[in-house]
Design an enzyme around this catalytic site. Sequence first.
Site, PDB file in Angstrom:
ATOM      1  N   ARG A   1     -12.942   5.630  -9.032  1.00  9.45           N
ATOM      2  CA  ARG A   1     -12.563   5.269  -7.654  1.00  9.45           C
ATOM      3  C   ARG A   1     -13.660   4.462  -6.954  1.00  9.45           C
ATOM      4  O   ARG A   1     -13.859   4.616  -5.746  1.00  9.45           O
ATOM      5  CB  ARG A   1     -12.236   6.492  -6.804  1.00  9.45           C
ATOM      6  CG  ARG A   1     -10.923   7.147  -7.099  1.00  9.45           C
ATOM      7  CD  ARG A   1      -9.762   6.373  -6.472  1.00  9.45           C
ATOM      8  NE  ARG A   1      -8.523   6.740  -7.135  1.00  9.45           N
ATOM      9  CZ  ARG A   1      -7.730   7.738  -6.733  1.00  9.45           C
ATOM     10  NH1 ARG A   1      -8.012   8.413  -5.676  1.00  9.45           N
ATOM     11  NH2 ARG A   1      -6.640   8.011  -7.406  1.00  9.45           N
TER      12      ARG A   1
ATOM     13  N   ARG B   1     -11.468   3.969  -0.613  1.00  5.42           N
ATOM     14  CA  ARG B   1     -11.531   4.006   0.854  1.00  5.42           C
ATOM     15  C   ARG B   1     -12.894   4.338   1.434  1.00  5.42           C
ATOM     16  O   ARG B   1     -13.075   4.256   2.647  1.00  5.42           O
ATOM     17  CB  ARG B   1     -10.480   4.997   1.377  1.00  5.42           C
ATOM     18  CG  ARG B   1      -9.069   4.457   1.277  1.00  5.42           C
ATOM     19  CD  ARG B   1      -8.054   5.546   1.502  1.00  5.42           C
ATOM     20  NE  ARG B   1      -8.106   6.504   0.414  1.00  5.42           N
ATOM     21  CZ  ARG B   1      -7.326   7.582   0.324  1.00  5.42           C
ATOM     22  NH1 ARG B   1      -6.471   7.856   1.283  1.00  5.42           N
ATOM     23  NH2 ARG B   1      -7.418   8.402  -0.711  1.00  5.42           N
TER      24      ARG B   1
ATOM     25  N   ARG C   1      -6.988  -3.180   2.928  1.00  4.42           N
ATOM     26  CA  ARG C   1      -5.744  -2.477   2.629  1.00  4.42           C
ATOM     27  C   ARG C   1      -4.926  -2.160   3.882  1.00  4.42           C
ATOM     28  O   ARG C   1      -3.749  -1.819   3.776  1.00  4.42           O
ATOM     29  CB  ARG C   1      -6.049  -1.157   1.897  1.00  4.42           C
ATOM     30  CG  ARG C   1      -6.514  -1.297   0.468  1.00  4.42           C
ATOM     31  CD  ARG C   1      -5.410  -1.050  -0.556  1.00  4.42           C
ATOM     32  NE  ARG C   1      -4.690   0.182  -0.313  1.00  4.42           N
ATOM     33  CZ  ARG C   1      -3.481   0.264   0.232  1.00  4.42           C
ATOM     34  NH1 ARG C   1      -2.846  -0.814   0.561  1.00  4.42           N
ATOM     35  NH2 ARG C   1      -2.908   1.425   0.432  1.00  4.42           N
TER      36      ARG C   1
ATOM     37  N   ASP D   1      -2.972   1.715 -10.438  1.00  8.85           N
ATOM     38  CA  ASP D   1      -2.738   3.156 -10.355  1.00  8.85           C
ATOM     39  C   ASP D   1      -2.036   3.636 -11.608  1.00  8.85           C
ATOM     40  O   ASP D   1      -1.307   2.873 -12.253  1.00  8.85           O
ATOM     41  CB  ASP D   1      -1.891   3.504  -9.127  1.00  8.85           C
ATOM     42  CG  ASP D   1      -2.058   4.970  -8.769  1.00  8.85           C
ATOM     43  OD1 ASP D   1      -3.060   5.310  -8.114  1.00  8.85           O
ATOM     44  OD2 ASP D   1      -1.221   5.785  -9.184  1.00  8.85           O
TER      45      ASP D   1
ATOM     46  N   TYR E   1       3.608  14.444 -12.971  1.00  8.71           N
ATOM     47  CA  TYR E   1       3.953  13.768 -11.710  1.00  8.71           C
ATOM     48  C   TYR E   1       5.446  13.509 -11.610  1.00  8.71           C
ATOM     49  O   TYR E   1       6.053  13.662 -10.553  1.00  8.71           O
ATOM     50  CB  TYR E   1       3.217  12.423 -11.595  1.00  8.71           C
ATOM     51  CG  TYR E   1       1.889  12.529 -10.888  1.00  8.71           C
ATOM     52  CD1 TYR E   1       1.822  12.812  -9.523  1.00  8.71           C
ATOM     53  CD2 TYR E   1       0.700  12.340 -11.562  1.00  8.71           C
ATOM     54  CE1 TYR E   1       0.611  12.912  -8.865  1.00  8.71           C
ATOM     55  CE2 TYR E   1      -0.524  12.442 -10.923  1.00  8.71           C
ATOM     56  CZ  TYR E   1      -0.560  12.723  -9.574  1.00  8.71           C
ATOM     57  OH  TYR E   1      -1.758  12.824  -8.931  1.00  8.71           O
TER      58      TYR E   1
HETATM   59  C1  LIG Z   1      -4.176  11.119 -10.637  1.00  8.76           C
HETATM   60  C2  LIG Z   1      -4.435   9.638 -10.456  1.00  8.76           C
HETATM   61  C3  LIG Z   1      -3.731   8.756  -9.576  1.00  8.76           C
HETATM   62  N1  LIG Z   1      -4.270   7.497  -9.746  1.00  8.76           N
HETATM   63  C4  LIG Z   1      -5.292   7.542 -10.662  1.00  8.76           C
HETATM   64  C5  LIG Z   1      -5.377   8.867 -11.156  1.00  8.76           C
HETATM   65  C6  LIG Z   1      -6.291   9.314 -12.257  1.00  8.76           C
HETATM   66  C7  LIG Z   1      -7.655   9.620 -11.742  1.00  8.76           C
HETATM   67  C8  LIG Z   1      -7.733  10.914 -11.000  1.00  8.76           C
HETATM   68  O1  LIG Z   1      -7.615  11.967 -11.638  1.00  8.76           O
HETATM   69  O2  LIG Z   1      -7.904  10.837  -9.767  1.00  8.76           O
HETATM   70  C9  LIG Z   1      -6.101   6.423 -11.163  1.00  8.76           C
HETATM   71  C10 LIG Z   1      -6.571   5.398 -10.219  1.00  8.76           C
HETATM   72  N2  LIG Z   1      -6.136   5.131  -8.937  1.00  8.76           N
HETATM   73  C11 LIG Z   1      -6.816   4.071  -8.438  1.00  8.76           C
HETATM   74  C12 LIG Z   1      -7.666   3.569  -9.445  1.00  8.76           C
HETATM   75  C13 LIG Z   1      -8.398   2.253  -9.261  1.00  8.76           C
HETATM   76  C14 LIG Z   1      -9.639   1.982  -9.860  1.00  8.76           C
HETATM   77  C15 LIG Z   1     -10.837   2.781  -9.371  1.00  8.76           C
HETATM   78  O3  LIG Z   1     -11.032   3.892  -9.882  1.00  8.76           O
HETATM   79  O4  LIG Z   1     -11.610   2.255  -8.550  1.00  8.76           O
HETATM   80  C16 LIG Z   1      -7.557   4.422 -10.549  1.00  8.76           C
HETATM   81  C17 LIG Z   1      -8.308   4.387 -11.867  1.00  8.76           C
HETATM   82  C18 LIG Z   1      -6.664   3.483  -7.092  1.00  8.76           C
HETATM   83  C19 LIG Z   1      -6.167   4.333  -6.006  1.00  8.76           C
HETATM   84  N3  LIG Z   1      -5.050   5.115  -6.032  1.00  8.76           N
HETATM   85  C20 LIG Z   1      -4.874   5.698  -4.823  1.00  8.76           C
HETATM   86  C21 LIG Z   1      -5.914   5.268  -3.940  1.00  8.76           C
HETATM   87  C22 LIG Z   1      -6.072   5.654  -2.474  1.00  8.76           C
HETATM   88  C23 LIG Z   1      -4.976   5.171  -1.612  1.00  8.76           C
HETATM   89  C24 LIG Z   1      -5.145   3.821  -0.931  1.00  8.76           C
HETATM   90  O5  LIG Z   1      -5.960   2.973  -1.315  1.00  8.76           O
HETATM   91  O6  LIG Z   1      -4.410   3.571   0.019  1.00  8.76           O
HETATM   92  C25 LIG Z   1      -6.718   4.406  -4.689  1.00  8.76           C
HETATM   93  C26 LIG Z   1      -7.924   3.659  -4.218  1.00  8.76           C
HETATM   94  C27 LIG Z   1      -3.724   6.571  -4.470  1.00  8.76           C
HETATM   95  C28 LIG Z   1      -3.467   7.689  -5.408  1.00  8.76           C
HETATM   96  N4  LIG Z   1      -3.082   7.575  -6.705  1.00  8.76           N
HETATM   97  C29 LIG Z   1      -2.973   8.836  -7.271  1.00  8.76           C
HETATM   98  C30 LIG Z   1      -3.270   9.787  -6.270  1.00  8.76           C
HETATM   99  C31 LIG Z   1      -3.280  11.298  -6.474  1.00  8.76           C
HETATM  100  C32 LIG Z   1      -3.547   9.090  -5.102  1.00  8.76           C
HETATM  101  C33 LIG Z   1      -3.794   9.614  -3.725  1.00  8.76           C
HETATM  102  C34 LIG Z   1      -5.228   9.914  -3.587  1.00  8.76           C
HETATM  103  C35 LIG Z   1      -5.599  10.036  -2.132  1.00  8.76           C
HETATM  104  O7  LIG Z   1      -4.763   9.839  -1.245  1.00  8.76           O
HETATM  105  O8  LIG Z   1      -6.779  10.303  -1.983  1.00  8.76           O
HETATM  106  C36 LIG Z   1      -2.608   9.095  -8.682  1.00  8.76           C
END
Ligand SMILES: Cc1c2[nH]c(c1CCC(=O)O)Cc1[nH]c(c(CCC(=O)O)c1C)Cc1[nH]c(c(CCC(=O)O)c1C)Cc1[nH]c(c(C)c1CCC(=O)O)C2
Length: 369
Positions: free
Chosen positions: A38, A42, A51, A87, A165
Amino acid sequence: MDEDDHILPKDFPELKNDTFLRAARGEEVEHVPVWCMRQAGRYLPEFREFRAGKDFFETCRSPEDCCELTLQPLRRFPFDAAIIFSDILVVPQALGMDVQMVAGKGPTFPEPLKEPDDLQRLRSKVDVASELGYVFRAITLTRHKLEGKVPLIGFSGAPWTLMSYMIESGGSTTHSKAKRWLYRHPEASHALLKRLTDVIVDYLLGQVKAGAQALQVFESHAGCLGPVEFKVFALPYLRDIARRVKDRLKESGLDNVPMIVFAKDGHYALEDLSQSHYEVVGLDWTIDPCVARQRTGGKVSLQGNTDPCALYATKECISEIVKTMVEAFGTRGYIANLGHGLYPDMDPESVGAFVEAVHTHSRRLLNHK
Ligand SMILES: Cc1c2[nH]c(c1CCC(=O)O)Cc1[nH]c(c(CCC(=O)O)c1C)Cc1[nH]c(c(CCC(=O)O)c1C)Cc1[nH]c(c(C)c1CCC(=O)O)C2
């Protein structure tokens, strides 16, 4: 048409910093490479600004936006790798499922899978080039725009994590709806896991063809399984993915790329994971580095595993924590990272302190050899 639409996956700029790739292969390095899960997120004000007001998956479908978000953290910190902004839930979307990112709630599936009959709703054949071509274009564009600064990591969710999921609809503490399938509908579960695996193999291969130089597979929900269920419903598919991606790369005349498996809270499976065709095993923070080294027997490189919350500590504390960690893992076959993703309320300065500490302490250790 934008000029970027014509950018092709060839003539990429020469890679200047291959430290991450060498560490993944267990080769000698001048410093321990570091990146953060990540890292595009944010906690960065420029990320929040970029974003603002845009739908999450809309952003994921824009190669230009993904490229910009991938590059943002690299402008601030000397990370040794970039990870493409995307994602894991784009794969269920490719299978025909609706997924929404709900502010304050996270990902949501309005119509999750409830019973085995629901599998009929999924696309029987997924053409990844047309369904997920936007990710491939984002990777190609980013490889060019990175100018060879650091390698670019592609990724996918693992079958079990995606299955959970698709059944749970979103986050869950017990994952009981998805686990119910494992115990009640084992055959349908295997059918779903197999279909996900087939799509993931094509998807990861497409990412490498588009320019990804390493791949990480996220088994984020390993922790809700036990060792027996993991061996039946997760491990065989993780193995299959690595083996098939590597075979297909060979068949296509492409070079092998290092693959990382990150099974969060899955260290009950560490021995198995270290023999599942991945070059690197990612670790969360709940395992001692020396124990992890012992249990993986030097067969693989390791990645991790600072508690993300350690970044709430002072700079001095972060440096001490990193020093202890690097000394415990050793400088060979090691990629520093957090044990999970950065949180939105983290101070970018602490991320900078973390990266600097990894470089400084590892250089010191390497110079004293
Ligand atoms: C389970 C999972 C997801 N997505 C991902 C996982 C596996 C990693 C882990 O175990 O966390 C993988 C992921 N998601 C994102 C990346 C981008 C690359 C990076 O790591 O910088 C990666 C590698 C962007 C993202 N994916 C998400 C965000 C945040 C939302 C946004 O930018 O508006 C980002 C930067 C949204 C997301 N996507 C997911 C969730 C649970 C959420 C919500 C998280 C939250 O609200 O804090 C599913």
